[in-house]
Design a protein around this motif. Sequence first.
Motif, mmCIF file in Angstrom:
data_model
loop_
_atom_site.group_PDB
_atom_site.id
_atom_site.type_symbol
_atom_site.label_atom_id
_atom_site.label_comp_id
_atom_site.label_asym_id
_atom_site.label_seq_id
_atom_site.Cartn_x
_atom_site.Cartn_y
_atom_site.Cartn_z
ATOM 1 N N LEU A 59 -4.533 6.174 -2.212
ATOM 2 C CA LEU A 59 -3.870 4.889 -2.006
ATOM 3 C C LEU A 59 -3.648 4.151 -3.318
ATOM 4 O O LEU A 59 -4.549 4.043 -4.145
ATOM 5 C CB LEU A 59 -4.706 4.002 -1.084
ATOM 6 C CG LEU A 59 -4.620 4.255 0.421
ATOM 7 C CD1 LEU A 59 -5.636 3.380 1.151
ATOM 8 C CD2 LEU A 59 -3.221 3.981 0.948
ATOM 9 N N ASN A 104 -2.662 0.350 -4.466
ATOM 10 C CA ASN A 104 -2.573 -1.025 -3.987
ATOM 11 C C ASN A 104 -1.893 -1.860 -5.048
ATOM 12 O O ASN A 104 -2.459 -2.102 -6.116
ATOM 13 C CB ASN A 104 -3.976 -1.570 -3.684
ATOM 14 C CG ASN A 104 -3.971 -3.063 -3.396
ATOM 15 O OD1 ASN A 104 -2.948 -3.635 -3.024
ATOM 16 N ND2 ASN A 104 -5.107 -3.709 -3.580
ATOM 17 N N LEU A 140 0.853 -1.178 0.000
ATOM 18 C CA LEU A 140 0.000 0.000 0.000
ATOM 19 C C LEU A 140 0.892 1.231 0.000
ATOM 20 O O LEU A 140 1.791 1.352 0.837
ATOM 21 C CB LEU A 140 -0.909 0.028 1.223
ATOM 22 C CG LEU A 140 -2.145 -0.883 1.207
ATOM 23 C CD1 LEU A 140 -2.912 -0.731 2.519
ATOM 24 C CD2 LEU A 140 -3.046 -0.583 0.020
ATOM 25 N N THR A 182 -9.572 -2.338 -3.080
ATOM 26 C CA THR A 182 -8.889 -1.051 -3.227
ATOM 27 C C THR A 182 -9.883 0.092 -3.189
ATOM 28 O O THR A 182 -9.694 1.090 -2.486
ATOM 29 C CB THR A 182 -8.090 -1.001 -4.545
ATOM 30 O OG1 THR A 182 -7.183 -2.084 -4.586
ATOM 31 C CG2 THR A 182 -7.327 0.310 -4.659
#
Length: 403
Positions: free
Chosen positions: A316, A318, A308, A338
């Motif tokens: 974010l 992923n 992450l 996600t």
Amino acid sequence: MKNLNNRNEINTMEELKQKVSNATYVIQSTLNQAVNYIPAKILGFTDIVNITITDSLRFGNAKWDKNLYDLLGFKPKVELTLTQNELNDIKRIKDKLIKIIEDKSKIFWNITGGQRPLVMAVYQIISETPNKEHFVCYLEGNKGQMIVSDKNFQKIFAKDYSLLEYDKTFNIETALKLMGFQIKSVKGEREKDNFFKINEEEFIQKVSEKYFANDGSNEINKDFLLDLIESNGKDAITFEEAVKKHLPTIDFDFSKYHGENRSKFGYLLEDFVVCKIKNNKDILDFKTSVKIDFKDGANSAIDEFDILILNKFGQLLNIECKSGGMTGDVAKSTKYSTYAASGVYGLPILLSPISISDKNEIDTIKYSEESFKNIKKAVNSANNATLKIWGIDKIAENLEKYL
């Protein structure tokens, strides 16, 4: 084009903070509560009005609101609760809001993520109350900008809201909590500034140099890759044997590299990424092998993320590192987890150990041996689930686009 006639233009975040000090901050409950949290933290609002829906069968506004309140450390002074039917009545929304702000002289409206009837009501209120000082804010996630207009709907501010500069307390745990997730565990948790154990980074660098050609083409050493793939199997050569076959003089304690786990090649891919990102100044936070726990009443769901990455705008990434196969269900789970954990600006990515063209087409994979069939399957699954697919040779280039 810059509006040369707008004398109200604000040039810095500090100037904006001073300009909107003591303003009432009006927000709209949304799944992606980061868009409400970030201006509150950066600009220091304490007088908050939250507009929220009470009877939605599809969306859990009450849970979203609690996530935000828990992170802010207080509840808003006013919660304007609307039913779904009231949401479709712009005049009713407007009447309720006007009553709330009638004794307020300065209002900062955050319309990010807001539903259209609410936004229309806000614009009508601004037009009908010219005696008040109004500001309209929108967080542009793709560019990472906070855009603010005045009561005449002229843009007066458009600057990066880099959390590296304005709120360094925002981290992956904060981002996940805003979406209702808790970090359950991080395998062998290691800090961003002290990630690798003794000699690990040197080992990964040597393996990386052997993995990629040194002629500037970034082509992958196919024979080395094939042996590393074989090391994932139960009856094949070990990870240590695969590495020493190509780097016979390497001095490294393989037993301490991610313990006794057989699939050490997968961890090697993760560490390739970490080597690229650990000194990147545009990264707010990153973690590897993160297990998250989401509780909804008596129900609980657990998922795990390989890597992450939190960029400076609170978004974010992923990255799922696959040294072998991946089913369609896992690919879809990666995508949905996600978005659940980071909202629509989250980016789910499959990192493949081979070289793939920018078009992410399966037929661009140059390898045909039986050993590569699982990797091809993973890429196919990711394509079908519309994940971003990064070839191992494009890590740095692709990260640059999103960080």
